[in-house]
Motif scaffolding. Structure first.
Motif, PDB file in Angstrom:
ATOM      1  N   GLN A  76       0.829  -1.211   0.000  1.00 51.51           N
ATOM      2  CA  GLN A  76       0.000   0.000   0.000  1.00 51.51           C
ATOM      3  C   GLN A  76       0.858   1.254   0.000  1.00 51.51           C
ATOM      4  O   GLN A  76       0.557   2.222  -0.707  1.00 51.51           O
ATOM      5  CB  GLN A  76      -0.925  -0.011   1.216  1.00 51.51           C
ATOM      6  N   ASP A  77       1.932   1.237   0.789  1.00 47.19           N
ATOM      7  CA  ASP A  77       2.833   2.395   0.833  1.00 47.19           C
ATOM      8  C   ASP A  77       3.466   2.635  -0.540  1.00 47.19           C
ATOM      9  O   ASP A  77       3.564   3.782  -1.001  1.00 47.19           O
ATOM     10  CB  ASP A  77       3.930   2.167   1.873  1.00 47.19           C
ATOM     11  N   LYS A  78       3.882   1.558  -1.198  1.00 47.06           N
ATOM     12  CA  LYS A  78       4.516   1.689  -2.511  1.00 47.06           C
ATOM     13  C   LYS A  78       3.515   2.189  -3.553  1.00 47.06           C
ATOM     14  O   LYS A  78       3.858   2.997  -4.425  1.00 47.06           O
ATOM     15  CB  LYS A  78       5.120   0.350  -2.935  1.00 47.06           C
ATOM     16  N   ALA A  79       2.276   1.721  -3.474  1.00 48.65           N
ATOM     17  CA  ALA A  79       1.257   2.170  -4.416  1.00 48.65           C
ATOM     18  C   ALA A  79       0.959   3.659  -4.215  1.00 48.65           C
ATOM     19  O   ALA A  79       0.767   4.404  -5.192  1.00 48.65           O
ATOM     20  CB  ALA A  79      -0.017   1.347  -4.236  1.00 48.65           C
ATOM     21  N   PHE A  80       0.927   4.104  -2.967  1.00 51.62           N
ATOM     22  CA  PHE A  80       0.685   5.519  -2.676  1.00 51.62           C
ATOM     23  C   PHE A  80       1.807   6.380  -3.240  1.00 51.62           C
ATOM     24  O   PHE A  80       1.565   7.415  -3.874  1.00 51.62           O
ATOM     25  CB  PHE A  80       0.563   5.725  -1.162  1.00 51.62           C
ATOM     26  N   GLU A  81       3.051   5.927  -3.033  1.00 47.64           N
ATOM     27  CA  GLU A  81       4.198   6.691  -3.530  1.00 47.64           C
ATOM     28  C   GLU A  81       4.215   6.741  -5.056  1.00 47.64           C
ATOM     29  O   GLU A  81       4.634   7.746  -5.649  1.00 47.64           O
ATOM     30  CB  GLU A  81       5.497   6.066  -3.020  1.00 47.64           C
ATOM     31  N   ALA A  82       3.762   5.667  -5.694  1.00 53.29           N
ATOM     32  CA  ALA A  82       3.751   5.606  -7.158  1.00 53.29           C
ATOM     33  C   ALA A  82       2.472   6.192  -7.749  1.00 53.29           C
ATOM     34  O   ALA A  82       2.338   6.245  -8.981  1.00 53.29           O
ATOM     35  CB  ALA A  82       3.923   4.161  -7.615  1.00 53.29           C
ATOM     36  N   ASP A  83       1.544   6.622  -6.888  1.00 55.44           N
ATOM     37  CA  ASP A  83       0.259   7.162  -7.324  1.00 55.44           C
ATOM     38  C   ASP A  83      -0.490   6.152  -8.190  1.00 55.44           C
ATOM     39  O   ASP A  83      -1.016   6.488  -9.265  1.00 55.44           O
ATOM     40  CB  ASP A  83       0.461   8.473  -8.083  1.00 55.44           C
ATOM     41  N   ARG A  84      -0.542   4.906  -7.709  1.00 53.04           N
ATOM     42  CA  ARG A  84      -1.262   3.842  -8.410  1.00 53.04           C
ATOM     43  C   ARG A  84      -2.428   3.375  -7.546  1.00 53.04           C
ATOM     44  O   ARG A  84      -2.254   3.110  -6.341  1.00 53.04           O
ATOM     45  CB  ARG A  84      -0.337   2.657  -8.701  1.00 53.04           C
ATOM     46  N   ARG A  85      -3.589   3.247  -8.160  1.00 53.35           N
ATOM     47  CA  ARG A  85      -4.765   2.776  -7.436  1.00 53.35           C
ATOM     48  C   ARG A  85      -4.870   1.265  -7.598  1.00 53.35           C
ATOM     49  O   ARG A  85      -5.014   0.745  -8.712  1.00 53.35           O
ATOM     50  CB  ARG A  85      -6.021   3.453  -7.967  1.00 53.35           C
ATOM     51  N   VAL A  86      -4.781   0.571  -6.492  1.00 55.07           N
ATOM     52  CA  VAL A  86      -4.874  -0.895  -6.467  1.00 55.07           C
ATOM     53  C   VAL A  86      -5.808  -1.281  -5.330  1.00 55.07           C
ATOM     54  O   VAL A  86      -5.769  -0.684  -4.251  1.00 55.07           O
ATOM     55  CB  VAL A  86      -3.489  -1.548  -6.255  1.00 55.07           C
ATOM     56  N   LEU A  87      -6.650  -2.259  -5.573  1.00 54.64           N
ATOM     57  CA  LEU A  87      -7.486  -2.801  -4.497  1.00 54.64           C
ATOM     58  C   LEU A  87      -6.694  -3.896  -3.802  1.00 54.64           C
ATOM     59  O   LEU A  87      -6.418  -4.947  -4.384  1.00 54.64           O
ATOM     60  CB  LEU A  87      -8.784  -3.367  -5.070  1.00 54.64           C
ATOM     61  N   TRP A  88      -6.299  -3.638  -2.554  1.00 53.63           N
ATOM     62  CA  TRP A  88      -5.527  -4.615  -1.784  1.00 53.63           C
ATOM     63  C   TRP A  88      -6.463  -5.344  -0.833  1.00 53.63           C
ATOM     64  O   TRP A  88      -7.229  -4.713  -0.099  1.00 53.63           O
ATOM     65  CB  TRP A  88      -4.423  -3.920  -0.981  1.00 53.63           C
ATOM     66  N   LEU A  89      -6.394  -6.671  -0.818  1.00 58.13           N
ATOM     67  CA  LEU A  89      -7.252  -7.481   0.044  1.00 58.13           C
ATOM     68  C   LEU A  89      -6.392  -8.444   0.862  1.00 58.13           C
ATOM     69  O   LEU A  89      -5.579  -9.184   0.306  1.00 58.13           O
ATOM     70  CB  LEU A  89      -8.249  -8.286  -0.798  1.00 58.13           C
ATOM     71  N   ALA A  90      -6.598  -8.436   2.171  1.00 60.77           N
ATOM     72  CA  ALA A  90      -5.907  -9.382   3.048  1.00 60.77           C
ATOM     73  C   ALA A  90      -6.688 -10.691   3.027  1.00 60.77           C
ATOM     74  O   ALA A  90      -7.645 -10.866   3.780  1.00 60.77           O
ATOM     75  CB  ALA A  90      -5.809  -8.825   4.466  1.00 60.77           C
ATOM     76  N   GLN A  91      -6.277 -11.590   2.134  1.00 58.60           N
ATOM     77  CA  GLN A  91      -6.978 -12.861   1.969  1.00 58.60           C
ATOM     78  C   GLN A  91      -5.987 -13.991   1.739  1.00 58.60           C
ATOM     79  O   GLN A  91      -5.015 -13.839   1.004  1.00 58.60           O
ATOM     80  CB  GLN A  91      -7.938 -12.815   0.772  1.00 58.60           C
ATOM     81  N   ASP A  92      -6.277 -15.108   2.351  1.00 56.72           N
ATOM     82  CA  ASP A  92      -5.588 -16.347   2.051  1.00 56.72           C
ATOM     83  C   ASP A  92      -6.170 -16.882   0.743  1.00 56.72           C
ATOM     84  O   ASP A  92      -7.391 -16.920   0.577  1.00 56.72           O
ATOM     85  CB  ASP A  92      -5.826 -17.343   3.190  1.00 56.72           C
ATOM     86  N   MET A  93      -5.327 -17.271  -0.198  1.00 53.39           N
ATOM     87  CA  MET A  93      -5.832 -17.712  -1.506  1.00 53.39           C
ATOM     88  C   MET A  93      -6.732 -18.940  -1.398  1.00 53.39           C
ATOM     89  O   MET A  93      -7.549 -19.203  -2.280  1.00 53.39           O
ATOM     90  CB  MET A  93      -4.663 -17.988  -2.463  1.00 53.39           C
ATOM     91  N   ARG A  94      -6.613 -19.694  -0.304  1.00 51.07           N
ATOM     92  CA  ARG A  94      -7.468 -20.861  -0.117  1.00 51.07           C
ATOM     93  C   ARG A  94      -8.909 -20.468   0.179  1.00 51.07           C
ATOM     94  O   ARG A  94      -9.818 -21.294   0.104  1.00 51.07           O
ATOM     95  CB  ARG A  94      -6.906 -21.735   1.004  1.00 51.07           C
ATOM     96  N   ALA A  95      -9.102 -19.210   0.552  1.00 50.27           N
ATOM     97  CA  ALA A  95     -10.447 -18.702   0.848  1.00 50.27           C
ATOM     98  C   ALA A  95     -10.733 -17.472  -0.008  1.00 50.27           C
ATOM     99  O   ALA A  95     -11.417 -16.542   0.442  1.00 50.27           O
ATOM    100  CB  ALA A  95     -10.575 -18.377   2.333  1.00 50.27           C
ATOM    101  N   LEU A  96     -10.229 -17.462  -1.219  1.00 47.80           N
ATOM    102  CA  LEU A  96     -10.397 -16.333  -2.121  1.00 47.80           C
ATOM    103  C   LEU A  96     -11.875 -15.982  -2.282  1.00 47.80           C
ATOM    104  O   LEU A  96     -12.705 -16.846  -2.557  1.00 47.80           O
ATOM    105  CB  LEU A  96      -9.791 -16.670  -3.493  1.00 47.80           C
ATOM    106  N   ASP A  97     -12.187 -14.693  -2.126  1.00 46.28           N
ATOM    107  CA  ASP A  97     -13.583 -14.251  -2.232  1.00 46.28           C
ATOM    108  C   ASP A  97     -13.586 -12.819  -2.755  1.00 46.28           C
ATOM    109  O   ASP A  97     -13.321 -11.876  -2.013  1.00 46.28           O
ATOM    110  CB  ASP A  97     -14.265 -14.338  -0.872  1.00 46.28           C
ATOM    111  N   LEU A  98     -13.881 -12.656  -4.050  1.00 43.30           N
ATOM    112  CA  LEU A  98     -13.870 -11.346  -4.674  1.00 43.30           C
ATOM    113  C   LEU A  98     -15.280 -10.790  -4.803  1.00 43.30           C
ATOM    114  O   LEU A  98     -16.265 -11.510  -4.677  1.00 43.30           O
ATOM    115  CB  LEU A  98     -13.217 -11.430  -6.062  1.00 43.30           C
ATOM    116  N   TYR A  99     -15.353  -9.489  -5.107  1.00 42.52           N
ATOM    117  CA  TYR A  99     -16.643  -8.831  -5.292  1.00 42.52           C
ATOM    118  C   TYR A  99     -17.212  -9.108  -6.679  1.00 42.52           C
ATOM    119  O   TYR A  99     -18.398  -8.926  -6.923  1.00 42.52           O
ATOM    120  CB  TYR A  99     -16.493  -7.320  -5.096  1.00 42.52           C
ATOM    121  N   GLY A 100     -16.365  -9.526  -7.607  1.00 42.36           N
ATOM    122  CA  GLY A 100     -16.790  -9.806  -8.975  1.00 42.36           C
ATOM    123  C   GLY A 100     -15.753 -10.672  -9.660  1.00 42.36           C
ATOM    124  O   GLY A 100     -14.895 -11.274  -9.006  1.00 42.36           O
ATOM    125  N   THR A 101     -15.805 -10.728 -10.970  1.00 42.83           N
ATOM    126  CA  THR A 101     -14.881 -11.569 -11.723  1.00 42.83           C
ATOM    127  C   THR A 101     -13.755 -10.737 -12.327  1.00 42.83           C
ATOM    128  O   THR A 101     -13.828  -9.506 -12.396  1.00 42.83           O
ATOM    129  CB  THR A 101     -15.626 -12.311 -12.840  1.00 42.83           C
TER     130      THR A 101
END
Length: 247
Positions: A76-101
């Motif tokens: 998140q700190d690196k994205a802020f410094e680079a002025d990049r918008r990224v949706l970061w989610l704290a998720q274990d890939m074994r329980a992946l759950d997105l808002y869409g595809t």
């Protein structure tokens, strides 16, 4: 996955020097550019966002997920410094759950090897397929048993750079196919007046690549290509890193 806590502070110091992220990003984009459509990419086990941010720079809408909140905080700190918008989610890939595809899913730097149970890895593949649009692509790499047995073997490895240093003792159990990294590391940047060492144990598992291909097909992928690292060559007996390209 309780690793990548203290080690997160020194991760980029060494990995950015050792991993050709730019070349890997170009390779991934070459594949993605052949899709009919690719706007949104999910980067699994994104760590501190080294690949996520490179793909964002290339114009894709990015989602980065990781089980380590310490790694995500740095991302998140690196994205802020680079002025990049990224949706970061704290998720274990074994329980992946997105808002869409999404249109593509990536996972670099052997993140899949951290899944130590075959049933759990199968579940990861199923969840990736669930959130992947029809015609989308899933690109990931895995360390091979050859790498664990012959390259890393029972070795001790270390490095120091810019006030940080680490050492790891490598142990591979051929019976369980579990590779254990016993890490000791420090960083003067966390406290310039004090050098203290921390310890973590990381575990990865080797898998038969034929079994992986079968599990991917069972999960709903119809086209699976295997490559020797990030090249256009098929895997060989001494391939250390296999790249899977799944449609």
């Amino acid at each position: 996955m309780e690793c990548y806590k203290g080690f997160a502070a020194v991760y980029d110091t060494f990995m950015v020097r050792d991993i050709p992220y730019d070349a890997w990003a170009d390779y991934i984009c070459e594949i993605i550019n052949n899709l009919d459509k690719c706007e949104i990419i999910l980067d699994l086990a994104c760590g501190t966002g080294n690949m996520t941010l490179r793909l964002a720079e290339r114009g894709y809408d990015m989602i980065g997920t990781d089980a380590s909140e310490d790694m995500l905080a740095l991302a998140q700190d690196k994205a802020f410094e680079a002025d990049r918008r990224v949706l970061w989610l704290a998720q274990d890939m074994r329980a992946l759950d997105l808002y869409g595809t999404v249109d593509a899913v990536t996972c670099v730097c052997d993140g899949m090897n951290y899944i130590l149970e075959s049933d759990e890895l199968k579940e990861v593949f199923k969840r990736v397929r669930l959130f992947l649009n029809p015609g989308g692509v899933f690109i990931f790499d895995m360390n091979t048993e050859y790498k664990f047995k012959e390259v890393l073997a029972e070795g001790t490895f270390g490095d120091s750079f810019e006030g940080a240093e680490y050492q790891w003792d490598n142990v591979y159990d051929a019976k369980t196919m579990i590779n254990e990294y016993r890490l000791s590391f420090s960083s003067l940047r966390r406290d310039p007046g004090l050098r203290s060492f921390e310890n973590e144990i990381h575990r990865q598992r080797a898998y038969d690549i034929g079994e992986i291909s079968n599990w991917l097909m069972d999960a709903g992928f119809s086209s699976i290509r295997l490559r020797d690292g990030y090249t256009h060559e098929p895997p060989k007996a001494d391939t250390a890193r296999v790249v899977f390209i799944c449609r």
